[in-house]
Design an enzyme around this catalytic site. Structure first.
Site, PDB file in Angstrom:
ATOM      1  N   GLY A   1      25.672  25.421  47.579  1.00  0.00           N
ATOM      2  CA  GLY A   1      24.742  23.445  48.096  1.00  0.00           C
ATOM      3  C   GLY A   1      25.982  22.928  48.639  1.00  0.00           C
ATOM      4  N   SER A   2      27.630  22.641  48.157  1.00  0.00           N
ATOM      5  CA  SER A   2      28.887  22.051  48.725  1.00  0.00           C
ATOM      6  C   SER A   2      29.498  22.305  50.308  1.00  0.00           C
ATOM      7  CB  SER A   2      30.120  22.139  47.970  1.00  0.00           C
ATOM      8  OG  SER A   2      29.722  21.814  46.488  1.00  0.00           O
TER       9      SER A   2
ATOM     10  N   CYS B   1      33.681  13.701  37.014  1.00  0.00           N
ATOM     11  CA  CYS B   1      35.522  13.378  37.173  1.00  0.00           C
ATOM     12  C   CYS B   1      35.482  13.466  35.273  1.00  0.00           C
ATOM     13  CB  CYS B   1      36.171  12.768  37.340  1.00  0.00           C
ATOM     14  SG  CYS B   1      35.046  11.917  38.610  1.00  0.00           S
TER      15      CYS B   1
ATOM     16  N   SER C   1      20.853  25.024  46.519  1.00  0.00           N
ATOM     17  CA  SER C   1      22.458  25.474  45.388  1.00  0.00           C
ATOM     18  C   SER C   1      21.225  26.467  44.745  1.00  0.00           C
ATOM     19  CB  SER C   1      22.948  24.958  45.067  1.00  0.00           C
ATOM     20  OG  SER C   1      23.806  25.482  44.162  1.00  0.00           O
TER      21      SER C   1
ATOM     22  N   HIS D   1      22.165  28.092  41.611  1.00  0.00           N
ATOM     23  CA  HIS D   1      22.543  27.824  40.878  1.00  0.00           C
ATOM     24  C   HIS D   1      21.978  26.928  40.030  1.00  0.00           C
ATOM     25  CE1 HIS D   1      26.433  25.172  39.454  1.00  0.00           C
ATOM     26  NE2 HIS D   1      25.982  25.090  41.227  1.00  0.00           N
TER      27      HIS D   1
ATOM     28  N   ASN E   1      22.164  13.853  40.678  1.00  0.00           N
ATOM     29  CA  ASN E   1      22.636  14.186  39.802  1.00  0.00           C
ATOM     30  C   ASN E   1      22.456  14.070  38.276  1.00  0.00           C
ATOM     31  OD1 ASN E   1      23.710  14.417  41.796  1.00  0.00           O
ATOM     32  ND2 ASN E   1      25.601  14.562  40.640  1.00  0.00           N
TER      33      ASN E   1
ATOM     34  N   THR F   1      30.421  38.420  56.306  1.00  0.00           N
ATOM     35  CA  THR F   1      30.076  39.745  55.696  1.00  0.00           C
ATOM     36  C   THR F   1      29.189  38.686  54.742  1.00  0.00           C
ATOM     37  OG1 THR F   1      31.172  41.250  56.374  1.00  0.00           O
ATOM     38  CG2 THR F   1      29.329  42.096  54.476  1.00  0.00           C
TER      39      THR F   1
END
Ligand SMILES: *Cc1c(COP(=O)(O)O)cnc(C)c1O
Length: 395
Positions: A69-70, A323, A198, A200, A150, A236
């Site tokens: 995602g980042s 954080c 993303s 995960h 999120n 790849t």
């Protein structure tokens, strides 16, 4: 252990694991090679691309696989900024509650001479479409508004924002990392030009994601090298991860309605139970929120101690802020919805999904009540509140 941190990551599903094993056993060739093992790998890659495209109503060629995602967020934003700059457009629009993958990319671009407008949100975390409309200028190169948050789970009026961007000819990107596999997405009906997801976050592997880019929308390569991903992303292809992600997404989609109803029932029960704690407040919108998201602020306590004590009781939760490790900064999302610093520090995020049960919700509620009471018993702030030397922020 009760796992209630599904917004941070999810457990890889059996479907995803099987697809990954298949990739390693059967499709180990390089998809760019001309020989048979290469062709087999290429076909598997194409099937995965079709599955991901189908999940969001896109065309397969509009899907570009990334490392997560980042990377998808970074590539979407930097591309649109650079393409815009060539036409003299150096203005970017985003919101105060985005993930750091978006906000820190915007910060970097502002150091490079772009002007960034941060749209504020209301007290439930909603971005108002009219605020986005008012921020648009002749030189706006991109609008980026997340699909769902999120931390507090608030779902944004993406289709409406997309429509007004379309009307003004401004590309619209959405970080849909929390939404993909959990909420219905249709890039055409919702007027989305670029979208990040993303693996995960929906029971696929981590280290893999996808960027949807509408044909004609601005996209420049971010990783330079070979011609993989139609020249949009060199390297790849990580076939085990890509096939695992595609399998997880198909599986999530096939059961979206029942999974979502299950998670929402658990969410509502937990919100109800935690609301009984005195001087506690739900963060985010009561209805327009992700099915499994529960986020609270408790007055007079420290979120970090709460998490550690819950962990001791066998409950894996989060403070909701990215954080948690040693940083004293409260979450930018909680500050943006108007929580004062001292209250934002007492936050707890519990994110449930299809694997959680009502018994777990009861155990989480009991444990949270106990731990909050215990911590308040030791808190000088709580004592001052009780003696009337300070006034409560949360009634
Ligand atoms: C997890 C998350 C990301 C980052 O995705 P990665 O695959 O971990 O890089 C970006 N945006 C949101 C909203 C997220 O929840």
């Amino acid at each position: 252990m009760i796992y209630a941190d599904n917004a941070a990551t999810t457990k890889t599903s059996p479907a995803a694991r099987q697809a990954m094993l298949d990739a390693m056993e059967r499709f180990w060739g390089n998809p760019s090679s001309l020989h048979t093992p290469g062709q087999q790998a290429r076909e598997a890659l194409q099937t995965a691309r079709e599955a991901v495209a189908r999940a969001i109503g896109a065309q397969p060629r509009e899907i570009c696989f990334t490392s997560g995602g980042s990377e998808a967020d970074n590539q979407a934003i930097v591309s649109a900024a650079r393409v815009g700059a060539k036409k003299g457009k150096k203005h970017l629009v985003t919101t105060a509650i985005e993930h750091h993958a978006v906000l820190h990319t915007m910060d970097q671009l502002s150091k490079e001479g772009f002007e960034v407008t941060l749209i504020p949100v209301d007290e439930s975390g909603i971005v108002k479409a009219e605020d986005v409309a008012a921020a648009l200028r002749e030189d706006t190169a991109l609008v980026s508004v997340m699909f769902a948050n999120n931390e507090i789970g608030t779902i944004q009026p993406v289709a409406e924002i997309g429509a007004l961007c379309r009307e003004r000819g401004v590309p619209f990107h959405t970080d849909a990392v929390q939404a993909a596999g959990h909420l219905p997405i249709d890039v055409n009906a919702q007027n989305i030009d670029m979208l990040s997801l993303s693996g995960h976050k929906f029971h696929g592997p981590r280290g893999v994601g996808a960027l949807y880019v509408r044909r004609g929308a601005p996209l420049l390569p971010f990783i330079h090298g070979g011609a993989q991903e139609s020249g949009r992303r060199a390297g790849t292809e990580n076939l085990p991860a890509i096939l695992g992600m595609a399998a997880a997404l198909e599986d999530s989609l096939a059961h979206m309605e029942e999974n979502s109803a299950h998670a929402a029932a658990l969410r509502d029960a937990l919100i109800e139970k935690l609301s009984q704690i005195p001087h506690a407040a739900l963060n985010g919108h009561r209805e327009r929120r992700l099915p499994g998201n529960v986020s609270f602020c408790f007055e007079g306590i420290e979120g970090e101690s709460l998490l550690l004590l819950l962990d001791d009781k066998g409950i894996a939760a989060s403070s909701g802020s990215a954080c948690t490790s040693g940083s004293l900064d409260p979450s930018h999302v909680l500050l943006a919805i108007g929580r004062p610093h001292e209250v934002a520090h007492g936050s707890l995020r519990l994110t449930l999904d299809r694997s959680n049960t009502m018994e777990e919700v009861e155990a989480i509620a009991e444990a949270t009540k106990e731990v909050v009471t215990y911590l308040r018993g030791m808190s000088p702030v709580w004592k001052a509140l009780q003696r009337g030397e300070r006034s409560y922020v949360i009634q």
